[in-house]
Scaffold this motif. Structure first.
Motif, mmCIF file in Angstrom:
data_model
loop_
_atom_site.group_PDB
_atom_site.id
_atom_site.type_symbol
_atom_site.label_atom_id
_atom_site.label_comp_id
_atom_site.label_asym_id
_atom_site.label_seq_id
_atom_site.Cartn_x
_atom_site.Cartn_y
_atom_site.Cartn_z
ATOM 1 N N PRO A 344 0.833 -1.207 0.000
ATOM 2 C CA PRO A 344 0.000 0.000 0.000
ATOM 3 C C PRO A 344 0.867 1.256 0.000
ATOM 4 C CG PRO A 344 0.070 -0.942 2.188
ATOM 5 C CD PRO A 344 0.796 -1.903 1.295
ATOM 6 N N ARG A 345 0.514 2.228 -0.809
ATOM 7 C CA ARG A 345 1.256 3.487 -0.830
ATOM 8 C C ARG A 345 1.019 4.275 0.458
ATOM 9 N NH1 ARG A 345 2.363 6.134 -5.505
ATOM 10 N NH2 ARG A 345 2.636 3.996 -6.285
ATOM 11 N N THR A 346 -0.188 4.190 0.990
ATOM 12 C CA THR A 346 -0.513 4.787 2.280
ATOM 13 C C THR A 346 -1.284 3.746 3.080
ATOM 14 O OG1 THR A 346 -2.720 5.696 1.814
ATOM 15 C CG2 THR A 346 -0.820 6.991 1.071
ATOM 16 N N TRP A 347 -1.396 3.952 4.372
ATOM 17 C CA TRP A 347 -2.129 2.986 5.187
ATOM 18 C C TRP A 347 -3.634 3.067 4.968
ATOM 19 C CZ3 TRP A 347 -0.647 -1.394 6.779
ATOM 20 C CH2 TRP A 347 0.694 -1.613 7.083
ATOM 21 N N SER A 348 -4.130 4.123 4.348
ATOM 22 C CA SER A 348 -5.545 4.157 3.965
ATOM 23 C C SER A 348 -5.841 3.178 2.831
ATOM 24 C CB SER A 348 -5.948 5.576 3.539
ATOM 25 O OG SER A 348 -5.858 6.472 4.618
ATOM 26 N N ASP A 349 -4.791 2.736 2.128
ATOM 27 C CA ASP A 349 -4.948 1.757 1.051
ATOM 28 C C ASP A 349 -4.899 0.321 1.559
ATOM 29 O OD1 ASP A 349 -4.931 3.766 -1.053
ATOM 30 O OD2 ASP A 349 -2.783 3.970 -0.680
ATOM 31 N N VAL A 350 -4.973 0.127 2.882
ATOM 32 C CA VAL A 350 -4.819 -1.207 3.443
ATOM 33 C C VAL A 350 -5.934 -2.157 3.003
ATOM 34 C CG1 VAL A 350 -6.058 -0.739 5.594
ATOM 35 C CG2 VAL A 350 -4.222 -2.456 5.566
ATOM 36 N N TRP A 351 -7.071 -1.616 2.563
ATOM 37 C CA TRP A 351 -8.143 -2.491 2.081
ATOM 38 C C TRP A 351 -7.672 -3.328 0.892
ATOM 39 C CZ3 TRP A 351 -10.649 -2.844 -2.647
ATOM 40 C CH2 TRP A 351 -10.326 -1.871 -3.599
ATOM 41 N N LEU A 352 -6.719 -2.789 0.112
ATOM 42 C CA LEU A 352 -6.184 -3.544 -1.019
ATOM 43 C C LEU A 352 -5.422 -4.783 -0.543
ATOM 44 C CD1 LEU A 352 -4.923 -0.526 -3.124
ATOM 45 C CD2 LEU A 352 -6.672 -2.157 -3.863
ATOM 46 N N ASN A 353 -4.817 -4.696 0.648
ATOM 47 C CA ASN A 353 -4.167 -5.868 1.250
ATOM 48 C C ASN A 353 -5.207 -6.847 1.772
ATOM 49 O OD1 ASN A 353 -2.150 -3.854 1.106
ATOM 50 N ND2 ASN A 353 -1.218 -4.462 3.030
ATOM 51 N N GLU A 354 -5.962 -6.363 2.748
ATOM 52 C CA GLU A 354 -6.820 -7.258 3.512
ATOM 53 C C GLU A 354 -8.067 -7.687 2.745
ATOM 54 O OE1 GLU A 354 -5.648 -8.610 5.939
ATOM 55 O OE2 GLU A 354 -4.062 -7.265 6.595
ATOM 56 N N GLY A 355 -8.588 -6.801 1.895
ATOM 57 C CA GLY A 355 -9.746 -7.183 1.102
ATOM 58 C C GLY A 355 -9.413 -8.325 0.158
ATOM 59 N N HIS A 356 -8.261 -8.240 -0.498
ATOM 60 C CA HIS A 356 -7.874 -9.306 -1.417
ATOM 61 C C HIS A 356 -7.528 -10.593 -0.675
ATOM 62 C CE1 HIS A 356 -7.419 -6.205 -4.633
ATOM 63 N NE2 HIS A 356 -7.813 -7.222 -5.366
ATOM 64 N N ALA A 357 -6.830 -10.498 0.439
ATOM 65 C CA ALA A 357 -6.507 -11.708 1.194
ATOM 66 C C ALA A 357 -7.779 -12.393 1.688
ATOM 67 C CB ALA A 357 -5.590 -11.365 2.362
ATOM 68 N N THR A 358 -8.744 -11.599 2.124
ATOM 69 C CA THR A 358 -10.021 -12.164 2.563
ATOM 70 C C THR A 358 -10.761 -12.771 1.384
ATOM 71 O OG1 THR A 358 -10.130 -10.512 4.331
ATOM 72 C CG2 THR A 358 -12.173 -11.653 3.773
ATOM 73 N N TRP A 359 -10.677 -12.125 0.229
ATOM 74 C CA TRP A 359 -11.330 -12.634 -0.976
ATOM 75 C C TRP A 359 -10.820 -14.025 -1.335
ATOM 76 C CZ3 TRP A 359 -15.219 -11.560 -4.271
ATOM 77 C CH2 TRP A 359 -15.210 -12.176 -5.530
ATOM 78 N N TYR A 360 -9.495 -14.184 -1.387
ATOM 79 C CA TYR A 360 -8.943 -15.476 -1.796
ATOM 80 C C TYR A 360 -9.086 -16.520 -0.688
ATOM 81 C CZ TYR A 360 -7.570 -13.254 -6.042
ATOM 82 O OH TYR A 360 -7.626 -12.594 -7.252
ATOM 83 N N GLY A 416 -15.523 -6.246 4.789
ATOM 84 C CA GLY A 416 -16.094 -5.065 4.135
ATOM 85 C C GLY A 416 -15.404 -4.762 2.819
ATOM 86 N N ALA A 417 -14.090 -4.937 2.769
ATOM 87 C CA ALA A 417 -13.351 -4.710 1.533
ATOM 88 C C ALA A 417 -13.549 -5.853 0.547
ATOM 89 C CB ALA A 417 -11.867 -4.531 1.844
ATOM 90 N N ALA A 418 -13.624 -7.094 1.042
ATOM 91 C CA ALA A 418 -13.922 -8.225 0.158
ATOM 92 C C ALA A 418 -15.294 -8.052 -0.485
ATOM 93 C CB ALA A 418 -13.852 -9.534 0.937
ATOM 94 N N LEU A 419 -16.199 -7.433 0.241
ATOM 95 C CA LEU A 419 -17.532 -7.164 -0.296
ATOM 96 C C LEU A 419 -17.455 -6.223 -1.496
ATOM 97 C CD1 LEU A 419 -20.542 -7.837 0.442
ATOM 98 C CD2 LEU A 419 -20.578 -5.634 1.625
ATOM 99 N N VAL A 420 -16.534 -5.269 -1.455
ATOM 100 C CA VAL A 420 -16.323 -4.374 -2.599
ATOM 101 C C VAL A 420 -15.865 -5.179 -3.813
ATOM 102 C CG1 VAL A 420 -14.989 -2.422 -3.473
ATOM 103 C CG2 VAL A 420 -15.781 -2.422 -1.090
ATOM 104 N N LEU A 421 -14.955 -6.110 -3.592
ATOM 105 C CA LEU A 421 -14.476 -6.943 -4.698
ATOM 106 C C LEU A 421 -15.586 -7.838 -5.237
ATOM 107 C CD1 LEU A 421 -10.985 -7.945 -3.253
ATOM 108 C CD2 LEU A 421 -11.503 -6.133 -4.904
ATOM 109 N N TYR A 422 -16.435 -8.317 -4.365
ATOM 110 C CA TYR A 422 -17.582 -9.126 -4.812
ATOM 111 C C TYR A 422 -18.514 -8.290 -5.684
ATOM 112 C CZ TYR A 422 -21.452 -12.477 -4.532
ATOM 113 O OH TYR A 422 -22.445 -13.376 -4.842
#
Length: 509
Positions: A344-360, A416-422
């Motif tokens: 993540p470029r900033t810690w506000s971008d952490v959803w890109l980490n955790e959302g994807h890990a939760t997705w897979y 919540g972030a995985a839901l965005v990916l869904y």
């Protein structure tokens, strides 16, 4: 990082993990001021969630970390940290993040430099200014204390037989001086000297093992840049088990020696899990992988680069179902692509980490254990308005509570972030979604990226502007309607709490 539910015994709540008291941390750093024309002050790069994390004015190319373990995990380690970096602006001083150790001396390009503590920074004053574009080498002789100050957690983790590291999100500077922000990734060389009856494993691949007297020095080096929060060093009476992964990838796992036979069935699953992830997003991005099962009570699992940290009890507690444990293994494995290779470029971008890990994690459970993703996503949708209210939208998480910096890891950046990916997959179709995922990890490999980068790439892959879609899903106070599921409804926190509790209890059966 995955904050797993705990059903076997009571422990402090997630909100109490890694409490930080600035005053205690400031007093924990013992420094001396050799010379300075004005008071030192802490700096930062202005991260919205951690404004004093990281430092401006330079770009780190590499870290060389040397630790001497005294044979007990309740005494400080002697350490030397060498930082090679390039200045990106004219500097009279260089701020490093460091907050829990005694600094004995500092050199810049081989010459003694003044130093002082300021907040959670170590401020170094070289004997001459450093113009922009200068290559500099900073060497800090210091101690690294594994015993946390009162109310503090993170950095070194004391295990039953030694030490491990857990530096996310802001704790690497409790272990070694650094530019402690994921936007400044660097190469690492890690050397650890320990008594002969200890085994040391760290990020990357081994490059040397030298015995001298009753001690051995182990050296490891990364082949890809790494964020400071992903550094890992395991020191213990451990067994290191080796096996081949896909395409001959060296896989090495670290477990307590006494438990190697009992844990082997779990470890044997890793090559297949890597192959499964490669089938979804492309080649594994690093030089090695493995699982570190530590006899420690952390309350989480952590995606330290090339060597993911797990509590050993996760694999030995019979109340956890097999499919659940395997999905957690995939959660941390998938972080090697999402969060480690692409940081993540900033810690506000952490959803890109955790959302994807939760997705897979969820997709693996669906495909291998017949746990429908739609069921979990429908439950997440019901709870999502409550998550947004308590923790903020997925890409605009609320700041951590005072002294509780790990509290950014709330449900809004996981399910919540995985839901965005869904919702995105429902919006653009599975074929485009899978193409986007592969393109994302390929385009940003070994770098860092932002939410805006993901939105732009998704729009390109989909062939249409998705900025409006992402604006409402990532930043809205309320969860938008789910594409393809007009019957899904959100509920109040009071309505969802009983259902969530029942779901956790059901999963544990």
């Amino acid at each position: 990082m995955l904050l797993t539910p705990r059903i076997r015994r009571s422990r402090p709540s997630v909100k109490n993990v890694r409490h930080r008291k600035a005053a205690l941390l400031a007093s924990a750093v013992s420094v001396c001021l050799l010379a300075a024309s004005a008071p030192a002050k802490p700096l930062g790069i202005g991260d919205r969630l951690f404004p004093y994390l990281g430092n401006p004015g330079y770009d780190v190319a590499s870290y060389d970390l040397s630790f001497t373990y005294p044979g007990t995990n309740d005494k400080p380690l002697q350490a030397v940290t060498t930082i090679n970096a390039t200045t990106t602006s004219d500097l009279d001083r260089v701020n490093l993040d460091f907050a829990h150790g005694k600094v004995e001396s500092v050199e810049v390009d081989g010459r003694p430099a003044a130093f002082a503590g300021a907040g959670e920074d170590l401020v170094v004053t070289p004997d001459r200014p450093l113009p922009r574009g200068t290559w500099m080498r900073i060497t800090v002789h210091h101690t690294s204390d594994p015993v946390a100050a009162p109310g503090e957690e993170g950095g070194w983790v004391r295990t039953s037989d030694g030490l491990a590291m857990a530096n996310q999100a802001d704790a690497a500077h409790l272990v070694f001086p650094s530019n402690d922000h994921p936007s400044d990734k660097a190469m690492f060389t890690i050397r650890v000297t320990a008594p002969d009856d200890y085994t040391v494993v760290a990020n990357g691949l081994p490059t040397g093992k030298v015995r001298s007297g009753r001690s051995t020095t182990w050296t490891y080096r990364t082949r890809h840049p790494m964020a400071t929060e992903l550094a890992q060093v395991s020191i213990g009476r451990s067994a290191v088990l080796h096996r081949a992964g896909p395409h001959g990838l060296p896989v090495r796992d670290v477990v307590p020696s006494a438990d190697r036979k009992a844990l082997e069935p779990w470890l044997a699953k890793t090559p297949e899990q890597i192959a499964w992830m490669e089938s979804k997003v492309g080649p594994y991005p690093f030089e090695t992988y493995g699982v570190l099962m530590a006899q420690a009570d952390t309350g989480f699992e952590l995606e330290t680069q090339t060597l993911s940290l797990f509590e050993k009890d996760l694999f030995t507690e019979p109340a956890y179902p097999k499919w659940y444990v395997e999905s957690i293994m995939v959660h941390e494995l998938s972080h090697q692509w999402f969060g480690d290779s692409v940081s993540p470029r900033t810690w506000s971008d952490v959803w890109l980490n955790e959302g994807h890990a939760t997705w897979y994690e969820q997709l693996y459970a669906e495909e291998t254990a017949h746990k429908p993703m739609a069921d979990r996503m429908k439950a997440a949708y019901a709870a999502s308005d409550g998550w947004r209210a308590s923790g903020g939208p997925p890409a605009l998480p609320k700041a951590p509570a005072p002294g509780q910096k790990i509290s950014i890891f709330r449900p809004n950046v996981y399910d919540g972030a995985a839901l965005v990916l869904y919702a995105l997959r429902e919006e653009i179709g599975n074929t485009a979604f899978e193409r986007l995922e592969r393109a994302w990890v390929k385009e940003h490999r070994d770098g860092s990226a932002t939410t805006a980068d993901y939105v732009r790439l998704a729009s390109t892959v989909a062939g249409r502007d998705l900025s409006g879609f992402f604006q409402s899903w990532l930043y809205g106070e309320k969860t938008p309607p789910m594409p393809g599921h007009p019957d899904w409804k959100t509920k109040t926190p009071a309505q969802t709490a009983p259902a969530q509790k029942a779901a956790v209890q059901k999963a544990a059966k």
